[in-house]
Motif scaffolding. Structure first.
Motif, short mmCIF file in Angstrom:
data_model
loop_
_atom_site.label_atom_id
_atom_site.label_comp_id
_atom_site.label_asym_id
_atom_site.label_seq_id
_atom_site.Cartn_x
_atom_site.Cartn_y
_atom_site.Cartn_z
N GLU A 133 5.49 4.43 -18.17
CA GLU A 133 6.43 5.46 -18.70
C GLU A 133 7.78 4.98 -19.01
N ALA A 134 8.26 3.96 -18.98
CA ALA A 134 9.36 2.89 -19.27
C ALA A 134 9.43 3.05 -21.00
N PRO A 135 8.12 2.25 -21.60
CA PRO A 135 8.06 2.17 -22.94
C PRO A 135 7.97 3.49 -23.62
N MET A 136 7.24 4.42 -23.05
CA MET A 136 7.14 5.76 -23.57
C MET A 136 8.79 6.33 -23.70
N ALA A 137 9.50 6.21 -22.68
CA ALA A 137 10.65 7.03 -22.48
C ALA A 137 11.52 6.31 -23.79
N ALA A 138 11.65 4.66 -23.91
CA ALA A 138 12.37 3.97 -24.81
C ALA A 138 11.98 4.35 -26.13
N ALA A 139 10.72 4.68 -26.39
CA ALA A 139 10.22 5.02 -27.81
C ALA A 139 10.90 6.50 -28.19
N ARG A 140 11.29 7.32 -27.23
CA ARG A 140 11.83 8.36 -27.55
C ARG A 140 13.73 8.40 -27.56
N ASP A 141 14.08 7.34 -26.85
CA ASP A 141 15.54 7.29 -26.91
C ASP A 141 15.87 5.80 -26.70
N PRO A 142 16.11 4.84 -27.69
CA PRO A 142 16.22 3.57 -27.71
C PRO A 142 17.07 2.79 -26.63
N VAL A 143 16.63 1.79 -26.08
CA VAL A 143 17.51 1.20 -24.89
C VAL A 143 17.73 -0.29 -25.54
N ARG A 144 18.43 -0.91 -24.77
CA ARG A 144 18.61 -2.56 -24.81
C ARG A 144 17.70 -3.30 -24.41
N GLY A 145 17.12 -3.08 -23.68
CA GLY A 145 15.94 -3.98 -22.82
C GLY A 145 15.31 -3.05 -21.82
N ILE A 146 14.18 -3.73 -21.27
CA ILE A 146 13.18 -3.30 -20.32
C ILE A 146 13.01 -4.24 -19.32
N VAL A 147 12.88 -3.62 -17.75
CA VAL A 147 12.52 -4.61 -16.86
C VAL A 147 11.29 -3.80 -16.32
N VAL A 148 10.03 -4.47 -16.19
CA VAL A 148 8.87 -3.85 -15.49
C VAL A 148 8.50 -4.73 -14.26
N MET A 149 8.46 -3.96 -13.32
CA MET A 149 8.15 -4.69 -11.87
C MET A 149 6.60 -4.19 -11.30
N GLN A 150 5.65 -5.22 -11.18
CA GLN A 150 4.48 -4.83 -10.43
C GLN A 150 4.04 -3.85 -11.56
N GLY A 151 3.76 -3.87 -12.83
CA GLY A 151 3.15 -2.78 -13.48
C GLY A 151 1.83 -3.10 -13.98
N VAL A 152 1.29 -2.32 -14.97
CA VAL A 152 -0.27 -2.20 -15.23
C VAL A 152 -0.23 -2.62 -17.13
N GLY A 153 -1.01 -3.42 -17.32
CA GLY A 153 -0.96 -3.90 -18.72
C GLY A 153 -2.20 -3.61 -19.55
N THR A 154 -3.30 -3.25 -19.12
CA THR A 154 -4.79 -2.94 -19.54
C THR A 154 -4.89 -1.56 -19.69
N THR A 155 -6.01 -1.07 -19.92
CA THR A 155 -6.23 0.39 -19.64
C THR A 155 -6.32 0.89 -18.35
N TRP A 156 -6.02 2.10 -18.04
CA TRP A 156 -6.08 2.68 -16.62
C TRP A 156 -7.24 2.50 -15.97
N PHE A 157 -8.28 2.70 -16.68
CA PHE A 157 -9.66 2.86 -16.22
C PHE A 157 -10.13 1.18 -15.68
N GLU A 158 -9.58 0.48 -16.57
CA GLU A 158 -9.92 -1.18 -16.07
C GLU A 158 -9.13 -1.45 -14.79
N TYR A 159 -7.88 -1.00 -14.90
CA TYR A 159 -7.01 -1.40 -13.93
C TYR A 159 -7.44 -0.71 -12.51
#
Length: 453
Positions: A256-282
């Motif tokens: 959700e962080a990059p989705m929110a940032a795409a709608r209203d720009p931010v200076r940077g993002i920290v992601v902790m313990q996240g998902v980087g593949t497709t949800w099905f694979e994950y």
């Protein structure tokens, strides 16, 4: 008890809580009953429905009305309780001052009490001011909790918006003298506040003071609406520098962080313990890992993985009704048990997660803890690759030894998998908060914000 009282008084004297009663954004305060419920012990369900009052907070409305630990809560306002979720749902719809009828069973004997709910207290912390407000979403107002350093600032401050993990939980943490176990989110955000950052939390729909349908019924867009509104609120605050606002996304908050940032720009993002593949694979990799940690034999793991793939594909990819799937294969229920709506998970499953990062040319910190059994280091490295493949050098990875998915301390994945959690209600056995996360995230944010916090 005395030392807790002194600590509370000091916190009240040294922390300011701001709210605007009577304003359009005054949501009122949710009701406090004071019972921590758990499922009935194995075999106890044979004597009837209900949940166990595992703990009753001293001085709470429940305690004052005569509820004691070990009572079985059978119903609330006439609604039978088959599970803890039923209990929470029936209590959470009430505000402070409401009176509810609670039917108990004590030593096999029925007992009915009328209990007037108190108000959940506001948070306090040394050197930190709290502002309770709300943002508007299409489904109603959502409670916001902002923290601000009391120390004077030379100018407008950098700020951080938290987007937490999946599920129907509150991020409004109040003082409880009998159960003083700080939530990791609160600990981390308080640490960031003391380093000069304004922080903001947004309660989910129907959780805490928030209006709207239960969070478990909301889809991805509905949940995201609250975070985007919170992001815009932060930028409009007079004490916040709108050019130095960051997002801190944990678990599915990494989606959700990059989705929110795409709608209203931010200076940077920290992601902790996240998902980087497709949800099905994950999900497939995550489920296999947990089945193996559970100690299942390889053949049993293979059987369950086949069932998982069958059920998940039909529910999330093909969009078949849950009831139809379970009618065909009832055993699949455990494989598609989610703490969010089917609509939410279908929307997540439809996302191209790597593509979410393509339009965002900003610094990204990826954090992984080696004891996390819900995501893997490979997931975090996938996020890093997603960022750096389109914006070389913008992503960084930090690995924290002995930190699990809950930002608590554990030797390894197996230890974390077997450890009791806050919802197991054994305070003396709670895993310790992993304080290393404060310096890893805090140092990076300070460097990116360009201030000396």
């Amino acid at each position: 008890m005395y030392k807790h009282l002194i600590g509370l008084l000091c916190s009240i004297l040294l922390s300011v809580v701001l709210a605007t009663p009577g304003s359009a954004l005054d949501l009122g305060r949710r009701g406090l009953l004071g019972i921590t419920a758990t499922p009935l012990p194995a075999g106890a369900g044979s004597i009837g429905p209900g949940v166990l009052a595992a703990r009753v907070i001293a001085g709470s409305p429940a305690a004052q009305a005569g509820v004691v630990s070990g009572d079985v809560v059978v119903s609330v306002d006439g609604t039978p309780l088959a599970a803890v979720d039923d209990f929470l749902r029936e209590v959470r719809v009430h505000r402070a001052g409401d009176t509810i009828r609670v039917e108990l069973r004590r030593a096999g004997q029925p007992l009915t009490l009328a209990i007037t709910l108190g108000a959940v207290p506001f948070e306090t912390a040394f050197g930190v001011d709290f502002t309770y407000d709300a943002v508007t979403t299409p489904t109603g107002l959502r409670r916001t909790i902002m923290t601000t350093p009391q120390a004077p600032a030379a100018g407008r401050r950098p700020a951080v918006l938290l987007i937490g993990g999946i599920g129907s939980y509150s991020v409004d943490y109040s003082f409880d003298p009998d159960h003083d176990v700080a939530e990791p989110y609160r600990r981390l955000l308080t640490a960031l506040t003391r380093r000069g950052f304004v922080t903001l939390r947004v309660e989910k729909s129907g959780v805490g003071d928030s209006e709207g349908p239960p969070a478990k019924e909301v889809d991805l867009e509905g949940e995201l609406a609250g975070y985007v509104a919170g992001l815009r609120m932060l930028k409009q605050r007079p004490e916040v520098d709108p050019e130095r606002v960051f997002i801190l996304g944990h678990s599915i908050g990494s989606v959700e962080a990059p989705m929110a940032a795409a709608r209203d720009p931010v200076r940077g993002i920290v992601v902790m313990q996240g998902v980087g593949t497709t949800w099905f694979e994950y999900e497939l990799v995550n489920v296999r890992r947990q089945l193996e940690l559970e100690g299942l034999a390889p053949a049993a793991v293979a059987d369950r993985m086949a069932l998982k793939e069958w059920a998940m594909h039909r529910l999330l990819i093909e969009g078949q009704p849950r009831a139809a799937l379970l009618a065909e294969r009832p055993a699949a229920a455990a494989m598609i048990k989610y703490p969010a709506s089917d609509a939410y998970l279908r929307q997540v499953a439809a996302l191209n997660l790597p593509a979410l990062w393509a339009p965002l040319d900003l610094p990204v910190l990826v954090v992984y803890g080696t004891a996390d059994f819900i995501t893997s280091e490979a997931d975090s490295r996938a996020i890093l690759q997603n960022v750096n493949s389109v914006h070389p050098g913008r992503g960084e990875l930090r690995i924290i030894d002995h930190m699990d998915h809950y930002l608590t301390d554990a030797a390894d994945q197996a230890t974390s998998f077997k450890a009791p959690r806050a919802w197991d209600l054994t305070p003396a056995r709670h895993p310790a908060y992993q304080t290393a996360i404060e310096s890893v995230v805090g140092d990076w944010l300070v460097a990116q914000a360009g201030h000396s916090g």
